[in-house]
Design a protein around this motif. Structure first.
Motif, PDB file in Angstrom:
ATOM      1  N   PHE A 136       0.829  -1.199   0.000  1.00  0.00           N
ATOM      2  CA  PHE A 136       0.000   0.000   0.000  1.00  0.00           C
ATOM      3  C   PHE A 136       0.869   1.257   0.000  1.00  0.00           C
ATOM      4  O   PHE A 136       0.591   2.224  -0.717  1.00  0.00           O
ATOM      5  N   ALA A 137       1.951   1.224   0.802  1.00  0.00           N
ATOM      6  CA  ALA A 137       2.834   2.390   0.894  1.00  0.00           C
ATOM      7  C   ALA A 137       3.508   2.683  -0.445  1.00  0.00           C
ATOM      8  O   ALA A 137       3.602   3.839  -0.866  1.00  0.00           O
ATOM      9  N   THR A 138       3.977   1.623  -1.124  1.00  0.00           N
ATOM     10  CA  THR A 138       4.639   1.804  -2.412  1.00  0.00           C
ATOM     11  C   THR A 138       3.686   2.388  -3.446  1.00  0.00           C
ATOM     12  O   THR A 138       4.037   3.303  -4.192  1.00  0.00           O
ATOM     13  N   GLY A 139       2.462   1.863  -3.475  1.00  0.00           N
ATOM     14  CA  GLY A 139       1.471   2.396  -4.407  1.00  0.00           C
ATOM     15  C   GLY A 139       1.115   3.833  -4.109  1.00  0.00           C
ATOM     16  O   GLY A 139       0.977   4.657  -5.023  1.00  0.00           O
ATOM     17  N   LEU A 140       0.992   4.159  -2.815  1.00  0.00           N
ATOM     18  CA  LEU A 140       0.649   5.527  -2.421  1.00  0.00           C
ATOM     19  C   LEU A 140       1.758   6.496  -2.791  1.00  0.00           C
ATOM     20  O   LEU A 140       1.497   7.613  -3.272  1.00  0.00           O
ATOM     21  N   ILE A 141       3.000   6.088  -2.581  1.00  0.00           N
ATOM     22  CA  ILE A 141       4.140   6.938  -2.933  1.00  0.00           C
ATOM     23  C   ILE A 141       4.177   7.181  -4.438  1.00  0.00           C
ATOM     24  O   ILE A 141       4.418   8.306  -4.895  1.00  0.00           O
ATOM     25  N   SER A 142       3.927   6.134  -5.224  1.00  0.00           N
ATOM     26  CA  SER A 142       3.938   6.267  -6.685  1.00  0.00           C
ATOM     27  C   SER A 142       2.852   7.219  -7.165  1.00  0.00           C
ATOM     28  O   SER A 142       3.079   8.066  -8.033  1.00  0.00           O
ATOM     29  N   ILE A 143       1.657   7.092  -6.590  1.00  0.00           N
ATOM     30  CA  ILE A 143       0.553   7.975  -6.971  1.00  0.00           C
ATOM     31  C   ILE A 143       0.858   9.418  -6.570  1.00  0.00           C
ATOM     32  O   ILE A 143       0.622  10.361  -7.338  1.00  0.00           O
ATOM     33  N   GLY A 144       1.405   9.584  -5.357  1.00  0.00           N
ATOM     34  CA  GLY A 144       1.763  10.928  -4.906  1.00  0.00           C
ATOM     35  C   GLY A 144       2.821  11.562  -5.782  1.00  0.00           C
ATOM     36  O   GLY A 144       2.739  12.757  -6.105  1.00  0.00           O
ATOM     37  N   LEU A 145       3.811  10.765  -6.185  1.00  0.00           N
ATOM     38  CA  LEU A 145       4.867  11.269  -7.059  1.00  0.00           C
ATOM     39  C   LEU A 145       4.309  11.654  -8.421  1.00  0.00           C
ATOM     40  O   LEU A 145       4.669  12.696  -8.983  1.00  0.00           O
ATOM     41  N   ALA A 146       3.426  10.831  -8.953  1.00  0.00           N
ATOM     42  CA  ALA A 146       2.817  11.125 -10.246  1.00  0.00           C
ATOM     43  C   ALA A 146       2.024  12.425 -10.198  1.00  0.00           C
ATOM     44  O   ALA A 146       2.101  13.254 -11.117  1.00  0.00           O
ATOM     45  N   LEU A 147       1.290  12.628  -9.113  1.00  0.00           N
ATOM     46  CA  LEU A 147       0.523  13.871  -8.960  1.00  0.00           C
ATOM     47  C   LEU A 147       1.452  15.075  -8.840  1.00  0.00           C
ATOM     48  O   LEU A 147       1.177  16.147  -9.400  1.00  0.00           O
ATOM     49  N   LEU A 148       2.560  14.897  -8.118  1.00  0.00           N
ATOM     50  CA  LEU A 148       3.515  15.991  -7.968  1.00  0.00           C
ATOM     51  C   LEU A 148       4.115  16.390  -9.302  1.00  0.00           C
ATOM     52  O   LEU A 148       4.187  17.584  -9.640  1.00  0.00           O
ATOM     53  N   ILE A 149       4.553  15.405 -10.080  1.00  0.00           N
ATOM     54  CA  ILE A 149       5.116  15.684 -11.409  1.00  0.00           C
ATOM     55  C   ILE A 149       4.062  16.345 -12.297  1.00  0.00           C
ATOM     56  O   ILE A 149       4.342  17.303 -13.015  1.00  0.00           O
ATOM     57  N   GLY A 150       2.835  15.814 -12.222  1.00  0.00           N
ATOM     58  CA  GLY A 150       1.759  16.371 -13.030  1.00  0.00           C
ATOM     59  C   GLY A 150       1.453  17.820 -12.685  1.00  0.00           C
ATOM     60  O   GLY A 150       1.186  18.645 -13.569  1.00  0.00           O
ATOM     61  N   ILE A 151       1.523  18.140 -11.392  1.00  0.00           N
ATOM     62  CA  ILE A 151       1.254  19.518 -10.956  1.00  0.00           C
ATOM     63  C   ILE A 151       2.379  20.455 -11.389  1.00  0.00           C
ATOM     64  O   ILE A 151       2.145  21.570 -11.861  1.00  0.00           O
ATOM     65  N   ILE A 152       3.618  19.996 -11.238  1.00  0.00           N
ATOM     66  CA  ILE A 152       4.774  20.834 -11.590  1.00  0.00           C
ATOM     67  C   ILE A 152       4.772  21.177 -13.079  1.00  0.00           C
ATOM     68  O   ILE A 152       5.010  22.321 -13.467  1.00  0.00           O
ATOM     69  N   TYR A 153       4.486  20.179 -13.911  1.00  0.00           N
ATOM     70  CA  TYR A 153       4.545  20.379 -15.364  1.00  0.00           C
ATOM     71  C   TYR A 153       3.143  20.503 -15.985  1.00  0.00           C
ATOM     72  O   TYR A 153       2.984  20.317 -17.185  1.00  0.00           O
ATOM     73  N   TYR A 154       2.168  20.850 -15.195  1.00  0.00           N
ATOM     74  CA  TYR A 154       0.774  20.824 -15.635  1.00  0.00           C
ATOM     75  C   TYR A 154       0.540  21.613 -16.930  1.00  0.00           C
ATOM     76  O   TYR A 154       0.926  22.782 -17.027  1.00  0.00           O
ATOM     77  N   ASP A 155      -0.064  20.956 -17.900  1.00  0.00           N
ATOM     78  CA  ASP A 155      -0.473  21.556 -19.170  1.00  0.00           C
ATOM     79  C   ASP A 155       0.668  22.363 -19.802  1.00  0.00           C
ATOM     80  O   ASP A 155       0.633  23.593 -19.860  1.00  0.00           O
ATOM     81  N   VAL A 156       1.673  21.663 -20.293  1.00  0.00           N
ATOM     82  CA  VAL A 156       2.865  22.320 -20.841  1.00  0.00           C
ATOM     83  C   VAL A 156       2.550  23.229 -22.026  1.00  0.00           C
ATOM     84  O   VAL A 156       3.264  24.201 -22.274  1.00  0.00           O
ATOM     85  N   SER A 157       1.486  22.927 -22.744  1.00  0.00           N
ATOM     86  CA  SER A 157       1.178  23.726 -23.941  1.00  0.00           C
ATOM     87  C   SER A 157       0.653  25.114 -23.610  1.00  0.00           C
ATOM     88  O   SER A 157       0.524  25.958 -24.502  1.00  0.00           O
ATOM     89  N   ARG A 158       0.347  25.357 -22.313  1.00  0.00           N
ATOM     90  CA  ARG A 158      -0.186  26.679 -21.963  1.00  0.00           C
ATOM     91  C   ARG A 158       0.892  27.758 -21.976  1.00  0.00           C
ATOM     92  O   ARG A 158       0.576  28.952 -22.007  1.00  0.00           O
ATOM     93  N   SER A 159       2.171  27.349 -21.949  1.00  0.00           N
ATOM     94  CA  SER A 159       3.267  28.327 -21.946  1.00  0.00           C
ATOM     95  C   SER A 159       3.281  29.088 -23.265  1.00  0.00           C
ATOM     96  O   SER A 159       3.257  28.479 -24.344  1.00  0.00           O
ATOM     97  N   PRO A 160       3.325  30.428 -23.239  1.00  0.00           N
ATOM     98  CA  PRO A 160       3.284  31.210 -24.478  1.00  0.00           C
ATOM     99  C   PRO A 160       4.587  31.148 -25.269  1.00  0.00           C
ATOM    100  O   PRO A 160       4.598  31.416 -26.468  1.00  0.00           O
ATOM    101  N   LEU A 161       5.690  30.813 -24.610  1.00  0.00           N
ATOM    102  CA  LEU A 161       6.997  30.783 -25.277  1.00  0.00           C
ATOM    103  C   LEU A 161       7.343  29.357 -25.693  1.00  0.00           C
ATOM    104  O   LEU A 161       7.183  28.407 -24.924  1.00  0.00           O
ATOM    105  N   PHE A 162       7.846  29.219 -26.917  1.00  0.00           N
ATOM    106  CA  PHE A 162       8.206  27.902 -27.428  1.00  0.00           C
ATOM    107  C   PHE A 162       9.302  27.249 -26.592  1.00  0.00           C
ATOM    108  O   PHE A 162       9.285  26.048 -26.349  1.00  0.00           O
ATOM    109  N   GLU A 163      10.262  28.042 -26.152  1.00  0.00           N
ATOM    110  CA  GLU A 163      11.368  27.507 -25.374  1.00  0.00           C
ATOM    111  C   GLU A 163      10.872  26.878 -24.080  1.00  0.00           C
ATOM    112  O   GLU A 163      11.379  25.850 -23.642  1.00  0.00           O
TER     113      GLU A 163
END
Length: 260
Positions: free
Chosen positions: A3-30
């Motif tokens: 359960f702990a391993t699964g919870l950590i994986s889900i939490g990590l996935a959510l963290l990555i998703g939040i940090i890089y959320y919707d990359v196409s919204r950035s107005p600059l190509f770079e």
């Protein structure tokens, strides 16, 4: 899978998703290019490092028990190794799929089930190679601290020469061979081609001379990943590396059984 391993994986996935959320919204190509590549690199490295560090801990602790029970004639090495492989492998298939299933769509990476499936397979192969490397380290070294230290010394160059932190085309000739023994290089190369080949980013007009650098093909070329192995050839190499590492781990355990 605990359960702990699964919870950590889900939490990590959510963290990555939040940090890089919707990359196409950035107005600059770079920004779009950097965020897409950065997200892929982080997903691959995370799977590789987490699986290797976890399994080396397991093997270092279980190795003495295996040696004692093997010497007592309870079971042979092939039975132990195959059963261990069958027990441990499923989590390194399921967990990467969980992480990719959550993070991939939050980040807004290349749409399409085919692109997602290819990215998911890359994460799985990266995790399996991490597991194989960790298994080898755990089989070779008796002390957990030594095994972890050596593993980290191996992991750092493999991460460095994956093609993201350093452009592989600029690596000095006498160090260039290191990129070819890095599983993360092949996984990242496949995911980058899957993501960027033929991609037209948001608000991008590649036909405009001023915007030619906004196309996905230019990103691949600028990072030194144009040409070379195809996506499936990269995955074939990863399967070969996994097989080679597991064979070496088996031989290391066989050597242990010969010691008295």
């Amino acid at each position: 899978i605990s359960f702990a391993t699964g919870l950590i994986s889900i939490g990590l996935a959510l963290l990555i998703g939040i940090i890089y959320y919707d990359v196409s919204r950035s107005p600059l190509f770079e920004q779009q290019k950097m965020n897409r590549a950065g997200a892929l690199y982080f997903l691959i490295i995370n799977q590789f490092m987490s699986s290797s560090s976890w399994i080396v801990t397991v093997f270092c602790f279980e190795k003495d028990i295996f040696k004692r029970e093997h010497d007592s004639g309870y079971y042979k090495l092939p039975a132990y190794f195959i059963s261990k492989l069958l027990v441990e492998t499923p989590q390194y298939i399921v967990l990467p799929c969980w992480v990719m299933g959550i993070a991939y769509w939050m980040i807004g990476l290349r749409s399409g089930v085919d692109h997602f499936a290819i990215a998911c397979l890359g994460a799985i192969l990266s995790a399996l190679n991490g597991m194989a490397l960790g298994t080898l380290a755990g089989a070779l070294f008796k002390d957990l601290n030594v095994g972890m230290a050596i593993l980290m010394l191996i992991l750092l160059p493999l991460m460095l020469f994956s093609g993201f932190l350093v452009n592989n085309g600029t690596i000095p000739v006498y160090l260039r061979w290191l990129q070819y023994v890095s599983p993360t290089k092949y996984a990242l190369n496949a995911l980058m081609k899957n993501e960027f080949t033929g991609l037209v980013m948001h608000n991008c007009d590649p036909t405009n001379p001023l915007n030619h650098q906004c196309s996905g093909d230019y990103v691949i070329e600028s990072m030194g990943m144009a040409g070379g192995l195809s996506i499936w050839a990269n995955y074939a190499v990863l399967l070969g590396m996994f097989s080679a590492l597991m064979t070496l781990a088996y031989l290391a355990l066989w050597r242990l059984t010969r010691q008295h």
